[in-house]
Design a protein around this motif. Structure first.
Motif, PDB file in Angstrom:
ATOM      1  N   ASP A 173       0.786  -1.236   0.000  1.00 29.04           N
ATOM      2  CA  ASP A 173       0.000   0.000   0.000  1.00 29.04           C
ATOM      3  C   ASP A 173       0.816   1.284   0.000  1.00 29.04           C
ATOM      4  N   VAL A 174       2.118   1.194   0.296  1.00 30.53           N
ATOM      5  CA  VAL A 174       2.922   2.399   0.482  1.00 30.53           C
ATOM      6  C   VAL A 174       4.251   2.267  -0.258  1.00 30.53           C
ATOM      7  N   THR A 175       4.704   3.380  -0.839  1.00 26.10           N
ATOM      8  CA  THR A 175       6.021   3.445  -1.472  1.00 26.10           C
ATOM      9  C   THR A 175       6.792   4.614  -0.880  1.00 26.10           C
ATOM     10  N   GLN A 176       8.034   4.353  -0.498  1.00 22.85           N
ATOM     11  CA  GLN A 176       8.901   5.403   0.035  1.00 22.85           C
ATOM     12  C   GLN A 176      10.146   5.503  -0.841  1.00 22.85           C
ATOM     13  N   VAL A 177      10.506   6.734  -1.220  1.00 24.93           N
ATOM     14  CA  VAL A 177      11.678   6.976  -2.063  1.00 24.93           C
ATOM     15  C   VAL A 177      12.651   7.855  -1.303  1.00 24.93           C
ATOM     16  N   GLU A 178      13.908   7.428  -1.223  1.00 24.15           N
ATOM     17  CA  GLU A 178      14.947   8.176  -0.518  1.00 24.15           C
ATOM     18  C   GLU A 178      16.123   8.379  -1.467  1.00 24.15           C
ATOM     19  N   VAL A 179      16.568   9.626  -1.605  1.00 26.58           N
ATOM     20  CA  VAL A 179      17.623   9.964  -2.558  1.00 26.58           C
ATOM     21  C   VAL A 179      18.907  10.295  -1.812  1.00 26.58           C
ATOM     22  N   ARG A 180      19.965   9.618  -2.196  1.00 22.39           N
ATOM     23  CA  ARG A 180      21.281   9.886  -1.606  1.00 22.39           C
ATOM     24  C   ARG A 180      22.055  10.898  -2.434  1.00 22.39           C
ATOM     25  N   GLU A 181      21.964  10.802  -3.752  1.00 24.49           N
ATOM     26  CA  GLU A 181      22.710  11.684  -4.644  1.00 24.49           C
ATOM     27  C   GLU A 181      21.944  11.833  -5.949  1.00 24.49           C
ATOM     28  N   GLY A 182      22.023  13.012  -6.582  1.00 22.83           N
ATOM     29  CA  GLY A 182      21.338  13.219  -7.853  1.00 22.83           C
ATOM     30  C   GLY A 182      19.869  13.567  -7.662  1.00 22.83           C
ATOM     31  N   ARG A 183      19.039  13.199  -8.661  1.00 20.99           N
ATOM     32  CA  ARG A 183      17.618  13.510  -8.620  1.00 20.99           C
ATOM     33  C   ARG A 183      16.807  12.312  -9.097  1.00 20.99           C
ATOM     34  N   VAL A 184      15.560  12.246  -8.612  1.00 20.72           N
ATOM     35  CA  VAL A 184      14.652  11.151  -8.960  1.00 20.72           C
ATOM     36  C   VAL A 184      13.281  11.742  -9.247  1.00 20.72           C
ATOM     37  N   ARG A 185      12.631  11.256 -10.289  1.00 21.84           N
ATOM     38  CA  ARG A 185      11.267  11.675 -10.620  1.00 21.84           C
ATOM     39  C   ARG A 185      10.275  10.671 -10.052  1.00 21.84           C
ATOM     40  N   VAL A 186       9.281  11.181  -9.343  1.00 16.91           N
ATOM     41  CA  VAL A 186       8.266  10.333  -8.717  1.00 16.91           C
ATOM     42  C   VAL A 186       6.904  10.687  -9.302  1.00 16.91           C
ATOM     43  N   GLU A 187       6.173   9.668  -9.745  1.00 20.36           N
ATOM     44  CA  GLU A 187       4.833   9.863 -10.301  1.00 20.36           C
ATOM     45  C   GLU A 187       3.835   9.090  -9.461  1.00 20.36           C
ATOM     46  N   HIS A 188       2.883   9.807  -8.877  1.00 21.75           N
ATOM     47  CA  HIS A 188       1.870   9.188  -8.021  1.00 21.75           C
ATOM     48  C   HIS A 188       0.558   9.084  -8.775  1.00 21.75           C
ATOM     49  N   VAL A 189      -0.084   7.897  -8.698  1.00 15.66           N
ATOM     50  CA  VAL A 189      -1.377   7.670  -9.334  1.00 15.66           C
ATOM     51  C   VAL A 189      -2.431   7.506  -8.257  1.00 15.66           C
ATOM     52  N   ASN A 190      -3.378   8.445  -8.209  1.00 17.39           N
ATOM     53  CA  ASN A 190      -4.493   8.367  -7.275  1.00 17.39           C
ATOM     54  C   ASN A 190      -5.685   7.803  -8.023  1.00 17.39           C
ATOM     55  N   THR A 191      -5.949   6.519  -7.843  1.00 12.41           N
ATOM     56  CA  THR A 191      -7.016   5.867  -8.596  1.00 12.41           C
ATOM     57  C   THR A 191      -8.396   6.329  -8.155  1.00 12.41           C
ATOM     58  N   ARG A 192      -8.542   6.753  -6.912  1.00 13.71           N
ATOM     59  CA  ARG A 192      -9.855   7.191  -6.435  1.00 13.71           C
ATOM     60  C   ARG A 192     -10.231   8.532  -7.048  1.00 13.71           C
ATOM     61  N   GLN A 193      -9.303   9.476  -7.054  1.00 13.30           N
ATOM     62  CA  GLN A 193      -9.577  10.785  -7.627  1.00 13.30           C
ATOM     63  C   GLN A 193      -9.229  10.870  -9.104  1.00 13.30           C
ATOM     64  N   GLN A 194      -8.711   9.758  -9.658  1.00  9.82           N
ATOM     65  CA  GLN A 194      -8.367   9.683 -11.072  1.00  9.82           C
ATOM     66  C   GLN A 194      -7.422  10.812 -11.456  1.00  9.82           C
ATOM     67  N   ALA A 195      -6.313  10.913 -10.709  1.00  9.41           N
ATOM     68  CA  ALA A 195      -5.355  11.995 -10.920  1.00  9.41           C
ATOM     69  C   ALA A 195      -3.935  11.462 -10.868  1.00  9.41           C
ATOM     70  N   VAL A 196      -3.049  12.114 -11.613  1.00  6.66           N
ATOM     71  CA  VAL A 196      -1.631  11.767 -11.629  1.00  6.66           C
ATOM     72  C   VAL A 196      -0.837  13.001 -11.228  1.00  6.66           C
ATOM     73  N   GLN A 197       0.118  12.838 -10.320  1.00 10.65           N
ATOM     74  CA  GLN A 197       0.931  13.947  -9.842  1.00 10.65           C
ATOM     75  C   GLN A 197       2.402  13.582  -9.945  1.00 10.65           C
ATOM     76  N   GLN A 198       3.221  14.482 -10.465  1.00 10.51           N
ATOM     77  CA  GLN A 198       4.650  14.255 -10.635  1.00 10.51           C
ATOM     78  C   GLN A 198       5.449  15.285  -9.849  1.00 10.51           C
ATOM     79  N   ILE A 199       6.529  14.815  -9.223  1.00  8.99           N
ATOM     80  CA  ILE A 199       7.471  15.710  -8.561  1.00  8.99           C
ATOM     81  C   ILE A 199       8.874  15.171  -8.765  1.00  8.99           C
ATOM     82  N   GLU A 200       9.875  15.999  -8.500  1.00 10.98           N
ATOM     83  CA  GLU A 200      11.267  15.570  -8.482  1.00 10.98           C
ATOM     84  C   GLU A 200      11.832  15.840  -7.100  1.00 10.98           C
ATOM     85  N   ILE A 201      12.614  14.896  -6.602  1.00 15.44           N
ATOM     86  CA  ILE A 201      13.279  15.089  -5.321  1.00 15.44           C
ATOM     87  C   ILE A 201      14.778  14.889  -5.518  1.00 15.44           C
ATOM     88  N   GLY A 202      15.562  15.586  -4.691  1.00 14.01           N
ATOM     89  CA  GLY A 202      17.008  15.567  -4.857  1.00 14.01           C
ATOM     90  C   GLY A 202      17.733  14.949  -3.682  1.00 14.01           C
TER      91      GLY A 202
END
Length: 348
Positions: free
Chosen positions: A206-235
């Motif tokens: 049910d849960v995903t956790q992303v931890e960045v040590r170096e560089g950048r990572v793109r994360v895309e979240h899919v909310n199936t209930r609200q039918q929405a997709v959200q993207q962010i970048e973390i460093g």
């Protein structure tokens, strides 16, 4: 006398959307059918993608004919998205090599026709393979990428660019922030794509956790209930958690420490024979997320001229540093995430 061109039968005409759908389905070819749960997730993701496409007025370009058309209607978007999702599964006759197992510790299994088969050294990872670590750990090389799987982890190699992390911990090191290798990590709550260079993904049902040590990572979240997709970048030094309902706030995250120690424990062995001391120190600092600091420029220059021989003694990194220090006449000390190299214990 005028002549009229024969009018085509309206019943025999097809709309451009229908022709486009038919073409896509033909190009897709026959696919392995996923289970009911996978189809349900695909439909939900497709509907969310369609809603965003309508809202943003997205267009899709057909590269072969260099023409542009808009896929109108929920049916077209749903079929295309389902074809793409199914297409990421292994296709009979198109199995390809994804990577190679660089290091295996403990029992790690490949699931073959629902039967667990223990992996051996130098085994090859193929598309469609399911890897379960149970009480073991494994390191996999995919091109220039180094992937590490912690204990109790299940990974599916969908293709050379896509893997699915069902549960457990996956670490990725691309060695360079400009790595050309594309890797997308699918979880139950979204998608993680590396942009370089070191990060880990921790997944449950049910849960995903992303931890960045170096560089950048793109994360895309899919909310199936609200039918929405959200993207962010973390460093570097950041982390984010997402569940089925929401993408959490970005928060600070240590780049070294207990939660990262398993990564170095399963790192492919570093061959020190004939290598300068500086290369070993750079490698060990990178594997643990430490900063590297020389007490003086003269000491750093001397470290380039010192050559190591043999093999690293033992698996405990502190013991290794003590042994290397004794052999090379240097003092290697780690404190608060900094590996300091000095000429003596007093730092002279």
């Amino acid at each position: 006398m005028t002549s009229q061109e024969p009018q085509p039968n309206p019943d025999n005409r097809k709309s451009s959307s229908e022709q486009s759908i038919a073409t896509l389905l033909k190009l897709a070819g026959e696919r392995v059918q996923p289970d009911i749960a996978a189809m349900s997730k695909a439909r939900a993701a497709a509907h969310a993608s369609w809603r965003l496409a309508v809202k943003k007025n997205w267009f899709i370009t057909r590269k072969r004919r260099f023409t542009t058309f808009f896929l109108g209607g929920a049916l077209a978007a749903t079929i295309v998205a389902v074809v793409l999702v199914i297409g990421m599964h292994a296709v009979p006759g198109q199995v390809v090599e994804v990577g190679r197992f660089a290091r295996i510790e403990g029992q790690v299994n490949r699931i073959d026709h629902r039967k667990a088969v223990p992996l051996r050294d130098n085994a090859v990872l193929m598309s469609g393979d399911v890897v379960e670590t149970d009480a073991g750990r494994v390191a996999i090389n995919i091109g220039a990428l180094s992937l590490r799987l912690d204990r109790d982890t299940r990974l599916i190699a969908m293709s050379a660019q896509d893997v699915r992390l069902d549960h457990g911990r996956l670490y990725v090191d691309s060695q360079s922030i400009n790595s050309p290798v594309v890797l997308r990590i699918h979880t139950s709550t979204g998608l993680v794509q590396h942009e370089g260079t070191q990060f880990q993904v921790i997944a449950t049902q049910d849960v995903t956790q992303v931890e960045v040590r170096e560089g950048r990572v793109r994360v895309e979240h899919v909310n199936t209930r609200q039918q929405a997709v959200q993207q962010i970048e973390i460093g570097a030094g950041q982390a984010v958690t997402m569940d089925s309902q929401q993408l959490g706030r970005v928060r600070p995250q240590a780049v070294y420490g207990e939660q990262w120690n398993w990564v170095a424990d399963i790192a492919p062995e570093f061959d020190i024979d004939g290598r300068p001391l500086t290369e070993y120190l750079t490698w060990v600092a990178r594997e643990h997320g430490w900063q590297l600091r020389y007490a003086s420029t003269d000491l750093e220059r001397n470290a380039r001229d010192i050559r190591l021989h043999g093999r690293l003694p033992g698996d405990d990194v502190r013991q290794q540093l003590d042994n290397v220090g004794l052999i090379t006449g240097t003092y290697l000390n780690v404190e608060h995430g900094v590996l300091t190299i000095s000429a003596s214990m007093a730092g002279e």
